[in-house]
Design an enzyme around this catalytic site. Structure first.
Site, PDB file in Angstrom:
ATOM      1  N   GLY A  74      -5.995   0.530   5.951  1.00  0.00           N
ATOM      2  CA  GLY A  74      -5.198   1.371   5.239  1.00  0.00           C
ATOM      3  C   GLY A  74      -5.077   2.748   5.432  1.00  0.00           C
ATOM      4  CG  ASN A 113      -1.978  -1.260   1.281  1.00  0.00           C
ATOM      5  OD1 ASN A 113      -2.363  -1.439   0.208  1.00  0.00           O
ATOM      6  ND2 ASN A 113      -2.314  -1.334   2.232  1.00  0.00           N
ATOM      7  CG  ASP A 159      -0.756   0.814   5.182  1.00  0.00           C
ATOM      8  OD1 ASP A 159       0.155   0.794   6.032  1.00  0.00           O
ATOM      9  OD2 ASP A 159      -1.459  -0.046   4.725  1.00  0.00           O
TER      10      ASP A 159
END
Length: 318
Positions: free
Chosen positions: A260, A41, A263
């Site tokens: 996410g 990611n 990230d």
């Protein structure tokens, strides 16, 4: 191999199947396929912003592995040090659809994966140390004793080469034999990093401290130059020898998928610092990209392009 990379990451990627309908995974009939993995990611996000990024890993000689390789090519990520393992599979995972913004439930199928066989033998000095920066997470060292040794070796080699290292703990307690082993291993790895970026909850688990300032002091005293603590909707707190500050979060009307976000935050921070921006500007960019990430389904689908970033920063200056 490329002559110059901005960032190298090391870790596992998996095929991710995200539910298209609500309910427990056992009752879901429709899924959409994505590529997932914290380090991947980050590599995708940095590449979209125009940085030259390399990803080091192992993939199985299977359809999932080919899918990940196709994703790397589509995202312009260098795969010179991605090995195809003929005897081990590419991992996969399932994720529920969250309708209320809470963390989705996930199931992993990664035991014995190709990436779990990564070792120091996969470290190519001329490749990794040619980059300006190395980004590591706490997931890769949790996969096996060999992957743990690789993360430590890579950090030491980059520091010896005069390059910078960032570390996101990205805690996955289920992958560790014990909490004690997880805490000791990840704190030792953090001591090899210039930039440490835990979430507040992660920081309290790893340090036993309950205030952002104390968490930051813990890692600064162990050798970090900059500690950034993600505070969720409150933003992020950073501390270095030059001072400390809380940078407010960006408002989000509706949280769709929290996976996410960290990230995306790392993408914003690293890209800005590598451009020579101030720490406060870097954290603000991290907050913005993290906010984008949680407004879409998927681990990397919300990560912006360079054009979107420039438009955002032009709007701030206006």
């Amino acid at each position: 191999m490329p002559t110059q990379l901005d960032v190298v990451t090391i870790g596992e990627a998996m095929a991710l199947f995200v539910a298209e309908e609500s309910g427990p995974l056992a009752s879901v009939n429709r899924f959409v396929k994505r590529a997932a993995g914290a380090e991947l990611n980050v590599a995708i996000g940095l590449s979209r912003l125009g940085l030259k990024v390399g990803w080091v890993s192992r993939l199985g000689n299977d359809s999932f592995g080919q899918f990940v390789r196709d994703t790397l090519a589509a995202e312009n990520i260098d795969a010179s040090c991605v090995e195809v393992d003929p005897s081990r599979p590419t991992g996969m995972m399932l994720k529920t659809k969250s309708d209320d913004g809470t963390d989705p439930k996930t199931e992993y199928f990664r035991r014995g994966s190709a990436a779990s066989a990564l070792s120091v033998s996969d470290f190519v000095p001329s490749y990794v140390t040619s980059a300006r920066h190395l980004h590591l997470t706490g997931i890769n060292p949790a996969l096996s004793t060999e992957t743990r040794a690789l993360s430590v070796h890579a950090a030491r080699e980059m520091r010896a080469a005069g390059k910078t290292v960032s570390f996101d703990p990205n805690l996955r307690p289920a992958l560790w034999a014990s909490r004690t082993e997880m805490v000791e291993t990840l704190n030792d790895l953090a001591s090899l990093a210039d930039i440490v970026m835990p979430g507040f909850g992660e920081g309290t688990i790893l340090t036993g401290k309950e205030m952002p300032e104390d968490i930051a002091d813990f890692y600064l005293n162990r050798g970090a130059k900059l500690v950034i603590i993600k505070l969720g909707e409150r933003g992020a707190y950073f501390q270095s020898s030059e001072g400390a500050q809380i940078v407010p979060a960006y408002p989000v009307a509706k949280v769709v998928d929290t996976v996410g976000a960290g990230d995306g935050f790392a993408v914003g921070v690293m890209s800005a610092l590598l451009e020579g921006r101030s720490v406060s500007d870097a954290v603000a960019r991290g907050n913005w990209i993290g906010a984008l990430a949680i407004q879409v389904i998927g681990d990397s689908e919300g990560l912006p392009t360079r054009a979107a970033l420039e438009q955002h920063e032009a709007a701030i200056r206006a």
